[in-house]
Design an enzyme around this catalytic site. Structure first.
Site, PDB file in Angstrom:
ATOM      1  N   LEU A  55       0.849  -1.185   0.000  1.00 13.63           N
ATOM      2  CA  LEU A  55       0.000   0.000   0.000  1.00 13.63           C
ATOM      3  C   LEU A  55       0.885   1.236   0.000  1.00 13.63           C
ATOM      4  O   LEU A  55       1.989   1.218   0.536  1.00 13.63           O
ATOM      5  CB  LEU A  55      -0.893   0.026   1.251  1.00 13.63           C
ATOM      6  N   ASP A  56       0.386   2.315  -0.583  1.00 14.07           N
ATOM      7  CA  ASP A  56       1.070   3.590  -0.447  1.00 14.07           C
ATOM      8  C   ASP A  56       1.194   3.921   1.033  1.00 14.07           C
ATOM      9  O   ASP A  56       0.364   3.492   1.851  1.00 14.07           O
ATOM     10  CB  ASP A  56       0.273   4.709  -1.134  1.00 14.07           C
ATOM     11  N   ARG A  57       2.202   4.681   1.370  1.00  9.72           N
ATOM     12  CA  ARG A  57       2.430   5.004   2.781  1.00  9.72           C
ATOM     13  C   ARG A  57       1.162   5.512   3.458  1.00  9.72           C
ATOM     14  O   ARG A  57       0.809   5.074   4.549  1.00  9.72           O
ATOM     15  CB  ARG A  57       3.534   6.059   2.907  1.00  9.72           C
TER      16      ARG A  57
ATOM     17  N   THR B  96      -1.971   5.130   2.772  1.00  7.52           N
ATOM     18  CA  THR B  96      -3.138   4.253   2.742  1.00  7.52           C
ATOM     19  C   THR B  96      -2.984   3.216   3.850  1.00  7.52           C
ATOM     20  O   THR B  96      -1.961   2.546   3.946  1.00  7.52           O
ATOM     21  CB  THR B  96      -3.263   3.548   1.380  1.00  7.52           C
TER      22      THR B  96
ATOM     23  N   ARG C 277      -7.263   6.853  -6.386  1.00  7.92           N
ATOM     24  CA  ARG C 277      -7.135   8.299  -6.169  1.00  7.92           C
ATOM     25  C   ARG C 277      -7.327   9.074  -7.472  1.00  7.92           C
ATOM     26  O   ARG C 277      -7.978  10.121  -7.490  1.00  7.92           O
ATOM     27  CB  ARG C 277      -5.782   8.588  -5.541  1.00  7.92           C
TER      28      ARG C 277
END
Length: 256
Positions: free
Chosen positions: A71-73, A75, A174
């Protein structure tokens, strides 16, 4: 001026007791965690305890750990790591075959009136100062992406939505949320002024960001993940943290 925050430009070091509290399931093959929105998945220059991969490797005394789902940081939610190559290979094969179902929760700007589906190609945005920014593309460029959005309830002037992507492109949810004109709250790249992101990576969470952006991290959470093979199946769920982080209170304090 920079404001002290766990969502600062440099992630805080993970404490061993924090890591243990995030573990949802562990076996000889895998470890599944409910990652907070301030934690980096990939190893960083700040040592093993500055990332999820590094912290798990240190805590379990492993030479290597395989990040199967990332996951992105900013998220939060379900992340799977494999403890050895065989488990990693099985899981990665399942992901490559799209033998997965993913369900996210997102707090979106404005009232999403009805369920919406967005299908488009996505590509890197060559016109943006933000090098990681993606955009909807036309003319056959980019990679195909499909995302379903369903409103669950309104929090003040905003929408808590269920999001189910059918592909796994970079920043897909997003980008598609912004394309629908309902960007994810707290998104420093797609929710408004791209200078927010540039300021954040340079100075962390500042007075200006607190005033203009308000939400210290993007309100996106990986709530459910199902993955399967020919004779096995895993299902994992992580509770939504938005209320605990104060996002409902913050959303309901805004005017429509």
């Amino acid at each position: 001026m920079s404001i002290e925050s766990p969502f600062g430009a440099e992630a805080l070091l993970i404490k061993p007791e924090q890591l243990e509290s995030w573990i949802m399931e562990e076996s000889e093959d895998i470890i599944v965690l409910d990652k907070p929105g301030w934690v980096v998945c990939h190893p960083s220059k700040n040592g093993p305890w500055s990332s999820l991969v590094g912290a798990v490797r240190e805590a379990r005394g492993l030479d290597r750990i395989h990040l199967v789902s990332r996951l992105d940081r900013e998220t939060s939610g379900v992340v799977i790591l494999a403890k050895h190559h065989k488990a990693a290979s099985q899981l990665q094969t399942a992901f490559s075959k799209r033998n997965t179902k993913k369900r996210y929760l997102a707090l979106l700007k404005g009232h999403l009136k009805e369920a919406r589906t967005t299908e488009s190609n996505l590509e890197k945005d060559p016109e943006s100062e933000v090098v990681v920014k993606q955009r909807v593309s036309f003319g056959g460029r980019g990679k195909s992406a499909l995302t379903h959005f369903r409103p669950l309830e309104y929090w003040g002037p905003h929408t808590l939505a269920e999001v189910t992507p059918e592909s796994g492109r970079k920043h897909q949810i997003r980008v598609h949320a912004a394309w629908l004109e309902h960007p994810v709250l707290g998104d420093k790249i797609y929710a408004g002024d791209p200078s927010w992101y540039l300021e954040f990576i340079e100075n962390g969470w500042t007075d200006r960001l607190d005033r203009e952006l308000r939400y210290p991290r993007q309100a996106l959470h990986a709530a459910d993940l199902e993955v399967w093979g020919e004779d096995w199946k895993f299902t994992f769920s992580a509770p939504c943290p938005f209320e605990a982080e104060g996002y409902r209170t913050l959303a309901e304090s805004e005017t429509a």
